[in-house]
Each structure stands twice: as C-alpha cells, then as structure tokens.
Motif scaffolding. Sequence first.
Motif, PDB file in Angstrom:
ATOM      1  N   ILE A  40      55.025  24.902  -0.225  1.00 50.90           N
ATOM      2  CA  ILE A  40      54.367  26.181   0.018  1.00 50.90           C
ATOM      3  C   ILE A  40      52.868  25.975  -0.153  1.00 50.90           C
ATOM      4  O   ILE A  40      52.436  25.197  -1.008  1.00 50.90           O
ATOM      5  N   ARG A  41      52.066  26.649   0.678  1.00 49.62           N
ATOM      6  CA  ARG A  41      50.610  26.553   0.577  1.00 49.62           C
ATOM      7  C   ARG A  41      50.041  27.952   0.458  1.00 49.62           C
ATOM      8  O   ARG A  41      50.237  28.781   1.340  1.00 49.62           O
ATOM      9  N   THR A  42      49.336  28.190  -0.633  1.00 45.44           N
ATOM     10  CA  THR A  42      48.758  29.508  -0.890  1.00 45.44           C
ATOM     11  C   THR A  42      47.231  29.402  -0.859  1.00 45.44           C
ATOM     12  O   THR A  42      46.667  28.318  -0.974  1.00 45.44           O
ATOM     13  N   PRO A  43      46.526  30.551  -0.711  1.00 44.37           N
ATOM     14  CA  PRO A  43      45.058  30.519  -0.637  1.00 44.37           C
ATOM     15  C   PRO A  43      44.429  29.962  -1.915  1.00 44.37           C
ATOM     16  O   PRO A  43      44.994  30.088  -3.003  1.00 44.37           O
ATOM     17  N   ILE A  44      43.232  29.382  -1.766  1.00 43.14           N
ATOM     18  CA  ILE A  44      42.553  28.864  -2.955  1.00 43.14           C
ATOM     19  C   ILE A  44      41.795  29.963  -3.696  1.00 43.14           C
ATOM     20  O   ILE A  44      41.311  29.729  -4.799  1.00 43.14           O
ATOM     21  N   PHE A  45      41.674  31.158  -3.110  1.00 35.38           N
ATOM     22  CA  PHE A  45      41.132  32.268  -3.882  1.00 35.38           C
ATOM     23  C   PHE A  45      42.041  33.481  -3.739  1.00 35.38           C
ATOM     24  O   PHE A  45      42.715  33.664  -2.729  1.00 35.38           O
ATOM     25  N   GLU A  46      42.078  34.275  -4.805  1.00 31.54           N
ATOM     26  CA  GLU A  46      42.960  35.444  -4.893  1.00 31.54           C
ATOM     27  C   GLU A  46      42.182  36.584  -5.544  1.00 31.54           C
ATOM     28  O   GLU A  46      41.075  36.387  -6.062  1.00 31.54           O
ATOM     29  N   GLN A  47      42.779  37.770  -5.542  1.00 30.12           N
ATOM     30  CA  GLN A  47      42.209  38.873  -6.288  1.00 30.12           C
ATOM     31  C   GLN A  47      42.201  38.518  -7.775  1.00 30.12           C
ATOM     32  O   GLN A  47      43.164  37.975  -8.304  1.00 30.12           O
ATOM     33  N   THR A  48      41.118  38.834  -8.447  1.00 24.32           N
ATOM     34  CA  THR A  48      40.959  38.439  -9.847  1.00 24.32           C
ATOM     35  C   THR A  48      42.062  38.974 -10.732  1.00 24.32           C
ATOM     36  O   THR A  48      42.536  38.278 -11.648  1.00 24.32           O
ATOM     37  N   ASN A  49      42.530  40.191 -10.470  1.00 25.01           N
ATOM     38  CA  ASN A  49      43.529  40.774 -11.368  1.00 25.01           C
ATOM     39  C   ASN A  49      44.866  40.036 -11.312  1.00 25.01           C
ATOM     40  O   ASN A  49      45.690  40.174 -12.221  1.00 25.01           O
ATOM     41  N   LEU A  50      45.103  39.220 -10.274  1.00 21.94           N
ATOM     42  CA  LEU A  50      46.313  38.402 -10.255  1.00 21.94           C
ATOM     43  C   LEU A  50      46.330  37.471 -11.459  1.00 21.94           C
ATOM     44  O   LEU A  50      47.358  37.332 -12.147  1.00 21.94           O
ATOM     45  N   PHE A  51      45.196  36.841 -11.744  1.00 23.55           N
ATOM     46  CA  PHE A  51      45.143  35.899 -12.855  1.00 23.55           C
ATOM     47  C   PHE A  51      44.988  36.608 -14.193  1.00 23.55           C
ATOM     48  O   PHE A  51      45.526  36.151 -15.209  1.00 23.55           O
ATOM     49  N   GLU A  52      44.280  37.739 -14.206  1.00 21.45           N
ATOM     50  CA  GLU A  52      44.152  38.493 -15.455  1.00 21.45           C
ATOM     51  C   GLU A  52      45.519  38.983 -15.916  1.00 21.45           C
ATOM     52  O   GLU A  52      45.860  38.889 -17.102  1.00 21.45           O
ATOM     53  N   ARG A  53      46.326  39.491 -14.990  1.00 19.98           N
ATOM     54  CA  ARG A  53      47.663  39.981 -15.343  1.00 19.98           C
ATOM     55  C   ARG A  53      48.636  38.837 -15.579  1.00 19.98           C
ATOM     56  O   ARG A  53      49.465  38.887 -16.494  1.00 19.98           O
ATOM     57  N   THR A  78      38.607  35.434  -7.295  1.00 20.33           N
ATOM     58  CA  THR A  78      38.580  34.281  -8.198  1.00 20.33           C
ATOM     59  C   THR A  78      39.169  33.056  -7.507  1.00 20.33           C
ATOM     60  O   THR A  78      40.238  33.138  -6.883  1.00 20.33           O
ATOM     61  N   LEU A  79      38.458  31.934  -7.625  1.00 21.81           N
ATOM     62  CA  LEU A  79      39.030  30.667  -7.185  1.00 21.81           C
ATOM     63  C   LEU A  79      40.191  30.335  -8.124  1.00 21.81           C
ATOM     64  O   LEU A  79      40.033  30.414  -9.345  1.00 21.81           O
ATOM     65  N   ARG A  80      41.323  29.954  -7.567  1.00 22.50           N
ATOM     66  CA  ARG A  80      42.522  29.808  -8.393  1.00 22.50           C
ATOM     67  C   ARG A  80      42.328  28.758  -9.494  1.00 22.50           C
ATOM     68  O   ARG A  80      41.945  27.620  -9.231  1.00 22.50           O
ATOM     69  N   PRO A  81      42.586  29.136 -10.762  1.00 21.06           N
ATOM     70  CA  PRO A  81      42.496  28.175 -11.863  1.00 21.06           C
ATOM     71  C   PRO A  81      43.800  27.437 -12.105  1.00 21.06           C
ATOM     72  O   PRO A  81      43.855  26.480 -12.879  1.00 21.06           O
ATOM     73  N   GLU A  82      44.883  27.883 -11.489  1.00 20.80           N
ATOM     74  CA  GLU A  82      46.196  27.241 -11.592  1.00 20.80           C
ATOM     75  C   GLU A  82      47.035  27.721 -10.422  1.00 20.80           C
ATOM     76  O   GLU A  82      46.651  28.634  -9.689  1.00 20.80           O
ATOM     77  N   GLY A  83      48.195  27.096 -10.200  1.00 23.20           N
ATOM     78  CA  GLY A  83      48.958  27.359  -8.990  1.00 23.20           C
ATOM     79  C   GLY A  83      50.084  28.357  -9.101  1.00 23.20           C
ATOM     80  O   GLY A  83      50.487  28.960  -8.099  1.00 23.20           O
ATOM     81  N   LEU A 105      60.298  25.605  -4.850  1.00 21.83           N
ATOM     82  CA  LEU A 105      59.038  25.482  -4.126  1.00 21.83           C
ATOM     83  C   LEU A 105      58.148  24.441  -4.794  1.00 21.83           C
ATOM     84  O   LEU A 105      58.220  24.239  -6.006  1.00 21.83           O
ATOM     85  N   TRP A 106      57.304  23.790  -3.980  1.00 22.06           N
ATOM     86  CA  TRP A 106      56.302  22.893  -4.545  1.00 22.06           C
ATOM     87  C   TRP A 106      55.003  23.030  -3.772  1.00 22.06           C
ATOM     88  O   TRP A 106      54.990  23.493  -2.642  1.00 22.06           O
ATOM     89  N   TYR A 107      53.904  22.642  -4.411  1.00 18.24           N
ATOM     90  CA  TYR A 107      52.587  22.793  -3.814  1.00 18.24           C
ATOM     91  C   TYR A 107      51.700  21.615  -4.228  1.00 18.24           C
ATOM     92  O   TYR A 107      51.991  20.876  -5.173  1.00 18.24           O
ATOM     93  N   CYS A 108      50.609  21.467  -3.521  1.00 20.43           N
ATOM     94  CA  CYS A 108      49.609  20.443  -3.834  1.00 20.43           C
ATOM     95  C   CYS A 108      48.258  20.981  -3.396  1.00 20.43           C
ATOM     96  O   CYS A 108      48.123  21.432  -2.256  1.00 20.43           O
ATOM     97  N   GLY A 109      47.258  20.955  -4.267  1.00 17.80           N
ATOM     98  CA  GLY A 109      45.964  21.461  -3.841  1.00 17.80           C
ATOM     99  C   GLY A 109      44.930  21.528  -4.945  1.00 17.80           C
ATOM    100  O   GLY A 109      45.170  21.109  -6.087  1.00 17.80           O
ATOM    101  N   SER A 110      43.777  22.084  -4.602  1.00 17.58           N
ATOM    102  CA  SER A 110      42.633  22.181  -5.513  1.00 17.58           C
ATOM    103  C   SER A 110      42.745  23.401  -6.410  1.00 17.58           C
ATOM    104  O   SER A 110      43.191  24.470  -5.979  1.00 17.58           O
ATOM    105  N   GLN A 124      36.406  21.197 -10.200  1.00 17.63           N
ATOM    106  CA  GLN A 124      37.379  21.256  -9.113  1.00 17.63           C
ATOM    107  C   GLN A 124      38.345  20.109  -9.353  1.00 17.63           C
ATOM    108  O   GLN A 124      37.956  18.944  -9.337  1.00 17.63           O
ATOM    109  N   PHE A 125      39.599  20.455  -9.599  1.00 21.76           N
ATOM    110  CA  PHE A 125      40.604  19.442  -9.874  1.00 21.76           C
ATOM    111  C   PHE A 125      41.810  19.702  -8.987  1.00 21.76           C
ATOM    112  O   PHE A 125      41.876  20.699  -8.266  1.00 21.76           O
ATOM    113  N   HIS A 126      42.767  18.815  -9.031  1.00 23.70           N
ATOM    114  CA  HIS A 126      43.886  18.879  -8.091  1.00 23.70           C
ATOM    115  C   HIS A 126      45.217  18.764  -8.838  1.00 23.70           C
ATOM    116  O   HIS A 126      45.321  18.020  -9.816  1.00 23.70           O
ATOM    117  N   GLN A 127      46.183  19.497  -8.369  1.00 21.74           N
ATOM    118  CA  GLN A 127      47.514  19.482  -8.989  1.00 21.74           C
ATOM    119  C   GLN A 127      48.616  19.391  -7.940  1.00 21.74           C
ATOM    120  O   GLN A 127      48.463  19.894  -6.820  1.00 21.74           O
TER     121      GLN A 127
END
Length: 428
Positions: A40-53, A78-83, A105-110, A124-127
């Motif tokens: 699965i590939r998701t965007p590298i930025f999301e709405q900030t409240n996704l990560f706050e919640r 927010t640029l995603r800090p984790e996947g 599901l699995w992913y790979c990205g920044s 900027q790191f990769h997982q």
Amino acid sequence: MGSIQATRGTRDILPEEIRYWQQIEAAAREILGRAAYQEIRTPIFEQTNLFERGIGEATDVVGKEMYTFQDRGDRSITLRPEGTAGVVRSFIEHSLNAQGGVQRLWYCGSMFRYERPQAGRQRQFHQIGVEVLGSPSPRADVEVIAIFADILQALGLKNLVLNLNSIGNASDRLQYREALVAYLTPYKSDLDADSQDRLTRNPLRILDSKDERTQAILLKAPSVLDHLNPDSSHRFEQVQTLLTDLEIPFLINTRLVRGLDYYTHTVFEIQSADLGAQATVGGGGRYDGLVTELGGADTPAVGWAIGMERLVILLQQLHSLPAANVDFYLVSKGTQAEGQAVVLAQKLRHGGFTVELDLSGSAFGKQFKRADRSGAAACLILGDDEAANQTVQLKWLATGNQAAIAQTQLVAQTEELRQQIHAARILH
C-alpha cells in the motif's frame, strides 16, 4: 554565490549505496509476498490531526518532532512522522474492512521527524513496515515478528536480539501508570529534565530514558508485567510459547514501551550490538484501539517498521556488494559507427543483456580504458570499417580474445552469448 547543498538532516543516496537499499527492498518484497501481504502507498503528508489523534499529543513525536505547516488553504498539514496512522486512515477511508477477513498490508517510504541528525538517524528517513488489521489473535503478533526475523535472516544479519514486552490493555496501563508515578514522584528532582516533564505528561516514556541517573532510579521501579490482568498475562504467555515453537529467541524487557500512545499488549524491538548507542533496527507491536480512535470500526491490529538507514549501515559492515554486472561495454567512433552503436545497444538490451554505451565521443584509447574499468564481460567495438561491413569486434575482457562478428549474428545468438558471458565472469 555558493553552491546549494542538501538540507541538514537529509542526504543523497548515491548509486554505490542504493544497491544495499535495493537488496533490502527485494528481500522484503519476496518474503512479504510469500506471506500474502499486499503493498500500500499512502501520501507523505496528511492532516495534522491524524497524527495528533493517532500518535498522541503527549508524545515527543507530536510535541517536538513533527514537520507541520499551514498550506495555502490555511489547513494544518504534517509530513508523516511514521507510517501506521496513514495506513489506518486509508483502511478506514476506503472501507477495506468490508472485504472481510484479515488485511495484511506493507509499505516502504520516507518519514520526517525534526531530530538531531546522527549516524543512522536523519530528519528525512525511510521505513519498511507491515500492518495486519482484523485479527486479535496472538498468532498475528507472532506472524509479524517471524516475518521481521525472516527478512533480517535473509539479509545475513547477525548479533541481533529480539526484546519483548507486554503493556496490556488500557486498564492495565492506567494501573501501571499510577504505580510508576507513585514510585518516581519522590525521586522527581533527581530525574533528568525530560523525565521530569514526562512524569505528568507521559510517564511510561521515562522507562526509555538514556540518562544514567534516571536508569539507576528505574532499577527498582515496578514492572508492567505485575499489573497485567489475567487475560493480558495469558495472552503474553501465548506469544512467548509460539515464539519458542518457532525457535525465535527473545528477551523479556519490562522497560520496553515504545514511543507512541497507540500501542497495546505486545510490543517488541529488534536491536543490533553492531549499531552502538542507536541499537534499534526496528520495532512495533499491537495497537487494538487505533482504528476506533481514528473513526473506524473496532479493529484489532498489529505491525512493525524497520529503519532502512540503520539496516544499510549493518549491511555495509557485513559485506561489500560486488560491482553491478554489465554484459557489454560498447565503444564506437565515427558518425555511421556511432549511429549503428545506438541501434545495436538497444537490440541487445531488448534481448535481455545489460549494455553500457559509451557516449563520450572520445578517442578509442580513452573508451577502451573505461571499458576495462566497467567490469563488463566483453567490449563491443564499432569503427568505420565495422560500420561499413555491418560487423562488430567482440573482445572478451578477461582473456583479451577478440573476433569480428556480424551485428545480426550477434543479436541472434542470445543463448550462446549468455553461456559465454557466464564463463567470462567465472574467469574474471
């Protein structure tokens, strides 16, 4: 005006290093594919409240490390800090639970976190990560750990230790939090500054402190395992039994809590003695409440993430990769010869060969030197005479043997050429 350089905390991954990355990705893709995981590939930025919640506002990631900005629509991004949070958001948004069964599901990205850059840790790191959604079973915990171990084993890594713990359910953690705060409060003034701040905000994270004085205080701290209810304890015992059945060794580490608020029950990390202070290769655990927290149906889940930068460091310590295989290095000189060289290179590439075409236009002597350095099995030489005759000189670089051959014949004898290239590599 000075030259522009990469931003602090980011780095270029150059061709000689990228092959280690490709080795990791290829091993992960193969092993995850055999276990029926889907990418699965998701965007590298999301709405900030996704990560706050999802991650928790009291965590260091949300409080100190996120790259957050207002976009032109005045939205907090927010640029995603984790996947994991992004995958769960996608799981909910696209109703993947409606497909029934378990989603693997699995992913790979920044990923992006504002931290002090150091070896194996960049802003900027990769997982590479996996998420299994829909199974409450301890078998799911063990499956993801086993796949994690399989990937590292396939890469030939050694000196690895699986650290394992359980932090129970929400009720267990609340009881343990109270016990830990009660124990640490008399020592508050002796704790390091970060731990003093965490005592009221996120006390379980104190267990992860690297401060020596704080570590000494924690030696007699209560254990989370003593605050698990019978069901949570039994669940953790099942995980241990299954790992033992798979002959995957582990150490119980009662201070292991992970850094994000969404974890429940099983948490784990794989560490390497070859990485120094930053020993963790990757880790993860169960997060049964996250899907609900982000607005989805009650869905148990478990996953992990591997830090690619640290894995590359380990691979570089373990071995050097051989030079990339080039089958033919094609040199040419003269207008007609250079045109034919382009056509011949493409025909050979379409036949499945790796062909490096010298585009320099320099004298044959300089091109021959580059051919010798290329690591190619053979050099193809096209000059005015060869162009006029529609031939090419085929020179095997390991032996120096050279002969003229028709270009059409060269392209036609694919299987024979493969055998000759294999023999030439053995000689080389």
